[in-house]
Design a protein around this motif. Structure first.
Motif, short mmCIF file in Angstrom:
data_model
loop_
_atom_site.label_atom_id
_atom_site.label_comp_id
_atom_site.label_asym_id
_atom_site.label_seq_id
_atom_site.Cartn_x
_atom_site.Cartn_y
_atom_site.Cartn_z
N ASN A 164 0.86 -0.97 -0.15
CA ASN A 164 -0.66 0.07 0.11
C ASN A 164 0.40 1.66 -0.28
OD1 ASN A 164 -1.72 -1.86 -0.08
ND2 ASN A 164 -2.84 -1.68 1.77
N VAL A 165 2.17 0.92 -0.55
CA VAL A 165 3.07 2.41 -0.66
C VAL A 165 3.30 2.15 -1.59
CG1 VAL A 165 5.10 3.65 1.01
CG2 VAL A 165 3.58 2.93 2.36
N TRP A 166 3.60 3.36 -2.57
CA TRP A 166 3.69 3.57 -3.92
C TRP A 166 4.79 5.02 -3.90
CZ3 TRP A 166 -0.39 1.26 -7.92
CH2 TRP A 166 -0.76 0.47 -7.46
N ALA A 167 5.28 5.05 -5.40
CA ALA A 167 6.01 6.33 -5.11
C ALA A 167 5.85 7.07 -6.71
CB ALA A 167 7.35 6.00 -4.57
N CYS A 168 6.07 8.30 -6.92
CA CYS A 168 6.35 8.31 -8.51
C CYS A 168 7.27 9.35 -8.37
CB CYS A 168 5.10 8.88 -8.82
SG CYS A 168 4.04 10.41 -7.28
N GLY A 169 7.52 9.76 -9.23
CA GLY A 169 8.65 11.67 -9.98
C GLY A 169 9.91 11.02 -9.41
N THR A 170 10.90 12.36 -9.18
CA THR A 170 12.16 12.00 -9.16
C THR A 170 12.44 10.99 -7.94
OG1 THR A 170 11.41 14.81 -9.45
CG2 THR A 170 14.11 13.72 -8.42
N VAL A 171 11.23 11.41 -7.03
CA VAL A 171 11.59 10.07 -6.23
C VAL A 171 11.20 8.33 -6.48
CG1 VAL A 171 9.67 9.81 -5.18
CG2 VAL A 171 12.12 10.09 -3.45
N ALA A 172 10.71 8.31 -7.94
CA ALA A 172 11.07 7.17 -7.86
C ALA A 172 11.79 7.12 -9.14
CB ALA A 172 9.46 6.93 -8.51
N GLY A 173 12.67 7.82 -9.53
CA GLY A 173 13.50 7.90 -10.31
C GLY A 173 13.27 7.69 -11.98
N VAL A 174 12.50 8.38 -11.85
CA VAL A 174 12.19 8.16 -13.58
C VAL A 174 12.79 9.91 -14.05
CG1 VAL A 174 9.64 7.87 -13.82
CG2 VAL A 174 9.70 10.45 -12.94
N SER A 175 12.90 10.72 -14.90
CA SER A 175 13.74 11.53 -15.42
C SER A 175 13.68 13.03 -15.10
CB SER A 175 13.71 11.47 -17.23
OG SER A 175 14.19 13.35 -17.43
N MET A 176 14.51 13.47 -14.73
CA MET A 176 14.05 14.74 -13.74
C MET A 176 13.43 16.00 -14.68
SD MET A 176 16.10 16.90 -10.95
CE MET A 176 15.65 18.04 -9.83
N HIS A 177 11.79 16.06 -14.87
CA HIS A 177 11.50 16.71 -15.97
C HIS A 177 10.19 16.32 -16.08
CE1 HIS A 177 15.40 16.41 -17.74
NE2 HIS A 177 15.09 17.99 -18.38
N THR A 178 9.21 18.06 -15.79
CA THR A 178 8.20 18.29 -15.34
C THR A 178 7.09 17.57 -16.28
OG1 THR A 178 7.83 20.22 -16.81
CG2 THR A 178 8.08 20.97 -14.42
N ILE A 179 7.14 17.53 -17.46
CA ILE A 179 6.11 16.70 -17.86
C ILE A 179 6.37 15.42 -17.88
CG2 ILE A 179 7.47 15.57 -20.11
CD1 ILE A 179 3.82 17.19 -20.33
N ILE A 180 7.42 14.37 -17.56
CA ILE A 180 7.78 13.27 -17.22
C ILE A 180 6.84 13.49 -15.67
CG2 ILE A 180 9.06 11.95 -16.97
CD1 ILE A 180 10.89 13.20 -19.30
N THR A 181 7.46 13.77 -14.83
CA THR A 181 7.72 13.37 -13.38
C THR A 181 5.62 13.69 -13.30
OG1 THR A 181 7.67 15.95 -12.95
CG2 THR A 181 9.75 14.35 -12.38
N ALA A 182 4.92 14.67 -13.52
CA ALA A 182 3.67 15.12 -13.61
C ALA A 182 3.13 13.66 -14.35
CB ALA A 182 3.07 16.61 -14.73
#
Ligand SMILES: Cc1cc2nc3c(=O)[nH]c(=O)nc-3n(C[C@H](O)[C@H](O)[C@H](O)COP(=O)(O)OP(=O)(O)OC[C@H]3O[C@@H](n4cnc5c(N)ncnc54)[C@H](O)[C@@H]3O)c2cc1C
Length: 209
Positions: A164-182
């Motif tokens: 029941n713990v999920w993660a998204c965005g920079t802290v989940a390892g994706v490229s640090m760009h707003t269109i990608i983190t959003a």
């Protein structure tokens, strides 16, 4: 009065009472592009959502010329607009720093500097900061993106090793760009909502309706 009810009608009386007692279905920690984007989908899908933010988004220093569909926008404007969108659909925005997240029998207790909240699910969207999740036992790994040190190990859905713990965005390892983190925030929210509902979510609004 009617306008207020309009957006919150998608939640039961019970859920509204629960919110009075700081009890939510989904808690999202971090209201940068990733977290606020996730909250837009979870709140709009009728999931009672609390969105915490400590006001330290890296995005606040950005001037965005490469965010698809927006000619140019300042980071602070993008972040504020995202928070307002999430609130418009009924997400509760709490501009406070989360100091701890602990597992309980029914979910999680989230402590901030000023209060305590309960939730069934947690989505971490804490950008460059992984320590809160580490303390909860979330598995981490060294980052591969420039300027990022540590990220959470997540599967393709966005799930961590802690149920029941999920993660998204920079802290989940994706490229640090707003269109990608959003985008990642939206992806993870849709996966979580679909798992809760037992069927894939499609959130489409139609012109003219
Ligand atoms: C100088 C600069 C320029 C940039 N320029 C661009 C650009 O031109 N184009 C582009 O696409 N991207 C750009 N970026 C990257 C982009 O702004 C973001 O870094 C990226 O989108 C990160 O989004 P995020 O939501 O994962 O993290 P963040 O935006 O960092 O949001 C994380 C949020 O979590 C909150 N948080 C963390 N811990 C806690 C806690 N314990 N309690 C409560 N809240 C917490 C923080 O306060 C923060 O608001 C730039 C970044 C920088 C620094």
């Amino acid at each position: 009065m009617f306008k207020f009810l309009k957006f919150h009608r998608n939640r039961s009386i019970l859920e509204k009472v629960r919110e009075e007692y700081n009890m939510y279905e989904i808690a999202i920690i971090g209201a940068g592009p990733a977290g606020a984007s996730a909250a837009i989908f979870t709140a709009k899908a009728g999931k009672s959502t609390v969105l915490f933010d400590a006001g330290t988004s890296a995005t606040k220093r950005a001037l965005l010329k490469n965010h698809y569909g927006v000619k140019e926008i300042t980071g602070p404007e993008l972040v504020e607009t995202g928070k307002k969108q999430a609130e418009q659909f009924g997400a509760k925005l709490v501009d406070e720093k989360v100091t701890s997240v602990e597992k309980t029998e029914n979910g999680f207790t989230i402590q901030t500097e000023q209060g305590s909240y309960e939730s069934k699910y947690v989505i971490f969207a804490t950008g460059l900061i992984a320590d809160l999740g580490e303390k909860l036992g979330v598995e981490t790994k060294p980052a591969t993106e420039p300027r990022v040190k540590t990220v959470f190990a997540v599967d393709e859905q966005g799930k961590t090793n802690v149920p029941n713990v999920w993660a998204c965005g920079t802290v989940a390892g994706v490229s640090m760009h707003t269109i990608i983190t959003a985008g990642d925030g939206a992806k993870v929210a849709i996966n979580l909502i679909s798992e809760i509902n037992g069927k894939r979510l499609v959130d489409h609004d139609v012109l003219g309706n």
